[in-house]
Scaffold this active site. Structure first.
Site, PDB file in Angstrom:
ATOM      1  N   ASP A 107      -3.067   1.067   9.121  1.00 11.05           N
ATOM      2  CA  ASP A 107      -3.345   0.184   7.981  1.00 11.05           C
ATOM      3  C   ASP A 107      -4.779   0.410   7.467  1.00 11.05           C
ATOM      4  O   ASP A 107      -5.011   0.510   6.263  1.00 11.05           O
ATOM      5  CB  ASP A 107      -3.135  -1.291   8.370  1.00 11.05           C
ATOM      6  CG  ASP A 107      -3.482  -2.206   7.213  1.00 11.05           C
ATOM      7  OD1 ASP A 107      -2.717  -2.239   6.229  1.00 11.05           O
ATOM      8  OD2 ASP A 107      -4.557  -2.846   7.258  1.00 11.05           O
TER       9      ASP A 107
ATOM     10  N   LYS B 152      -5.988   2.033   3.753  1.00  9.34           N
ATOM     11  CA  LYS B 152      -6.978   1.442   2.855  1.00  9.34           C
ATOM     12  C   LYS B 152      -8.114   2.432   2.577  1.00  9.34           C
ATOM     13  O   LYS B 152      -8.607   2.534   1.443  1.00  9.34           O
ATOM     14  CB  LYS B 152      -7.509   0.144   3.467  1.00  9.34           C
ATOM     15  CG  LYS B 152      -6.430  -0.940   3.506  1.00  9.34           C
ATOM     16  CD  LYS B 152      -6.794  -2.079   4.437  1.00  9.34           C
ATOM     17  CE  LYS B 152      -5.759  -3.185   4.384  1.00  9.34           C
ATOM     18  NZ  LYS B 152      -5.883  -4.156   5.479  1.00  9.34           N
TER      19      LYS B 152
ATOM     20  N   GLY C 101      -6.014 -16.538   6.212  1.00  9.65           N
ATOM     21  CA  GLY C 101      -4.694 -15.905   6.246  1.00  9.65           C
ATOM     22  C   GLY C 101      -4.424 -15.118   4.980  1.00  9.65           C
ATOM     23  O   GLY C 101      -5.319 -14.460   4.432  1.00  9.65           O
TER      24      GLY C 101
ATOM     25  N   VAL D 240      -6.555  -3.524  -0.514  1.00 10.78           N
ATOM     26  CA  VAL D 240      -7.633  -2.940   0.296  1.00 10.78           C
ATOM     27  C   VAL D 240      -8.508  -4.060   0.845  1.00 10.78           C
ATOM     28  O   VAL D 240      -9.616  -4.311   0.371  1.00 10.78           O
ATOM     29  CB  VAL D 240      -8.455  -1.908  -0.515  1.00 10.78           C
ATOM     30  CG1 VAL D 240      -9.437  -1.182   0.401  1.00 10.78           C
ATOM     31  CG2 VAL D 240      -7.535  -0.900  -1.177  1.00 10.78           C
TER      32      VAL D 240
ATOM     33  N   GLY E 206      -7.671  -7.472   1.017  1.00 11.56           N
ATOM     34  CA  GLY E 206      -7.523  -8.803   0.414  1.00 11.56           C
ATOM     35  C   GLY E 206      -8.686  -9.227  -0.453  1.00 11.56           C
ATOM     36  O   GLY E 206      -9.019  -8.577  -1.439  1.00 11.56           O
TER      37      GLY E 206
ATOM     38  N   GLU F 210       0.960  -6.650   9.775  1.00 12.57           N
ATOM     39  CA  GLU F 210       2.018  -6.007   9.003  1.00 12.57           C
ATOM     40  C   GLU F 210       3.367  -6.386   9.608  1.00 12.57           C
ATOM     41  O   GLU F 210       3.462  -6.663  10.815  1.00 12.57           O
ATOM     42  CB  GLU F 210       1.857  -4.476   9.068  1.00 12.57           C
ATOM     43  CG  GLU F 210       0.624  -3.942   8.381  1.00 12.57           C
ATOM     44  CD  GLU F 210       0.588  -4.262   6.894  1.00 12.57           C
ATOM     45  OE1 GLU F 210       1.528  -3.941   6.169  1.00 12.57           O
ATOM     46  OE2 GLU F 210      -0.409  -4.861   6.461  1.00 12.57           O
TER      47      GLU F 210
ATOM     48  N   LYS G  78       0.799  -1.227   0.000  1.00  7.67           N
ATOM     49  CA  LYS G  78       0.000   0.000   0.000  1.00  7.67           C
ATOM     50  C   LYS G  78       0.824   1.266   0.000  1.00  7.67           C
ATOM     51  O   LYS G  78       0.325   2.346  -0.320  1.00  7.67           O
ATOM     52  CB  LYS G  78      -0.897   0.007   1.257  1.00  7.67           C
ATOM     53  CG  LYS G  78      -1.981  -1.028   1.242  1.00  7.67           C
ATOM     54  CD  LYS G  78      -2.311  -1.545   2.643  1.00  7.67           C
ATOM     55  CE  LYS G  78      -1.696  -2.892   2.864  1.00  7.67           C
ATOM     56  NZ  LYS G  78      -2.051  -3.567   4.110  1.00  7.67           N
TER      57      LYS G  78
ATOM     58  N   GLY H 121      -0.395 -14.693   9.789  1.00 10.92           N
ATOM     59  CA  GLY H 121       0.310 -14.083   8.659  1.00 10.92           C
ATOM     60  C   GLY H 121      -0.380 -12.857   8.096  1.00 10.92           C
ATOM     61  O   GLY H 121      -0.124 -12.464   6.961  1.00 10.92           O
TER      62      GLY H 121
END
Ligand SMILES: NC(=O)C1=CN([C@@H]2O[C@H](COP(=O)(O)OP(=O)(O)OC[C@H]3O[C@@H](n4cnc5c(N)ncnc54)[C@H](OP(=O)(O)O)[C@@H]3O)[C@@H](O)[C@H]2O)C=CC1
Ligand SMILES: N[C@@H](CC=O)C(=O)O
Length: 353
Positions: free
Chosen positions: A229, A233, A331, A161, A163, A218, A130, A215
């Site tokens: 985060d 987005k 994940g 944005v 996943g 960040e 990002k 996972g």
């Protein structure tokens, strides 16, 4: 069906980049039979450097090296050589850059230089990271098809944005022609996992450790817990979907670091929930007020029922009414899948004849 090959450079081989390569064998037949497409990797990069194989690298060998925690350049030898990734993006014959290095919201690097270089030479780009979009959305839009020039290189970032959640695509493509009045969303998986687990009795530290294990945190998890985060987005949605040029300083941001299990229990009373809500609301002057903050939502709110690893977005618009989308991801796989979705969405326009 005739099969055509898309030559790719993949930068970043961590949770997302490695998962993307791991996912591919299960898609090979579908890509070939349904889309007439084969992906060939001519370069891949991690912190050890950039491995180049102009005749195509073996994704399984790369995945194996990363599982063993080895730098990808340890695979060099024979007709595989090493360079730096910016040189690879500037010089190698390739059609598409897949960018999955860490997000740095101060400099946008290393993704920014890579994406700039790719677009400048007419290479198409699909991003999971990002940083470059946060720092330079305007510039990257100007040099890509977001400028309105359909001959310009394609730039896609739906996986950046949230996943698998089709947050960008629903707003940009499916609500075309509408005026969006409000956007409300849960865009950060780490804090959603943490708030859910803290509400079930886990400590803050245990909950963060679980998001890291899955996972989805960040590399620097303060970006997640301090709300940045989600703000990144929201910034991308504001620029791409709401068409309001936006910088991070234009978003009111509050994270979850001060939230206690008691706050969550109180919010859950009567079926509500405490979520890290990203919100855009259009004012009388046509400008959106943008915020990210922990918010207690009532039971009837569409985002109240989200659980672990779930994300959601609700758009209100003048002519479409209320439109919502939700996702539950395993994940990093959802983001890897979103990168594939982006590739397939541009493939008909960019496949070499
Ligand atoms: N994880 C997730 O669920 C999601 C992540 N994203 C975004 O995707 C990106 C990648 O995330 P994730 O895979 O989790 O991160 P990881 O930390 O797991 O992986 C980062 C990868 O980038 C490599 N890398 C780091 N710095 C450099 C550098 N300077 N030059 C070249 N390679 C470098 C690392 O190399 P090495 O392997 O040698 O350490 C590693 O392979 C981030 O920008 C993140 O914001 C977006 C959506 C979801
Ligand atoms: N750290 C992010 C990963 C995806 O963007 C999150 O937790 O949602």
């Amino acid at each position: 069906m005739q099969t055509r090959t898309l030559r790719c450079i993949l930068t970043g081989l961590g949770n997302i980049g490695r998962t993307f390569l791991e996912m591919l064998p299960s898609r090979t037949t579908l890509l070939r039979e349904r889309y007439g497409l084969t992906l060939q990797f001519v370069a891949v990069a991690d912190t050890s450097g950039c491995l180049v194989g102009e005749q195509g690298l073996d994704p399984a060998a790369i995945v194996e090296a990363k599982r063993r925690r080895q730098g990808v350049t340890t695979l060099a030898g024979g007709n595989l050589h090493v360079t730096d990734m910016l040189t690879a993006v500037r010089q190698l014959p390739a059609d598409l850059l897949l960018e999955a290095t860490p997000t740095d919201i101060q400099t946008g690097q290393p993704g920014l230089d890579l994406v700039r270089a790719a677009l400048q030479r007419g290479m198409h780009v699909v991003m999971a990271s990002k940083g470059a979009l946060v720092v330079a959305f305007d510039e990257l839009a100007r040099h890509s098809d977001w400028s309105g020039n359909r001959h310009a290189p394609r730039l896609r970032f739906s996986g950046a944005v949230a996943g698998a959640l089709p947050s960008v695509n629903v707003g940009w493509r499916d609500l075309a022609g509408g005026e969006i009045t409000t956007l409300e969303a849960v865009l950060n998986g780490t804090t959603q996992v943490m708030l859910t687990m803290m509400g079930e009795g886990k400590t803050y530290a245990e909950a963060l450790a679980e998001a890291q294990r899955i996972g989805i945190a960040e590399p620097d998890p303060t970006l997640d817990v301090e709300g940045w985060d989600a703000a990144n987005k929201l910034l991308i949605l504001a620029n791409a979907v709401l068409r309001q040029p936006t910088r991070l300083s234009g978003i009111a941001v509050e994270g979850i670091t001060h939230i206690t299990p008691d706050d969550i229990r109180q919010a859950r009373h009567n079926g509500g929930n405490l979520i890290l809500l990203a919100r855009a609301e259009r004012g009388a002057d046509g400008r959106y007020a943008l915020s990210v903050r922990p918010t207690a939502v009532p039971a009837h709110h569409p985002l109240a029922r989200l659980g672990m690893q779930e994300a959601g977005i609700v758009y209100h618009s003048d002519i479409f009414g209320r439109t919502a989308a939700f996702s539950m991801e395993d994940g990093p796989l959802g983001t890897a899948a979103a990168m594939l979705r982006d590739i397939l969405s541009i493939a008909p326009d960019i496949l070499p004849e």
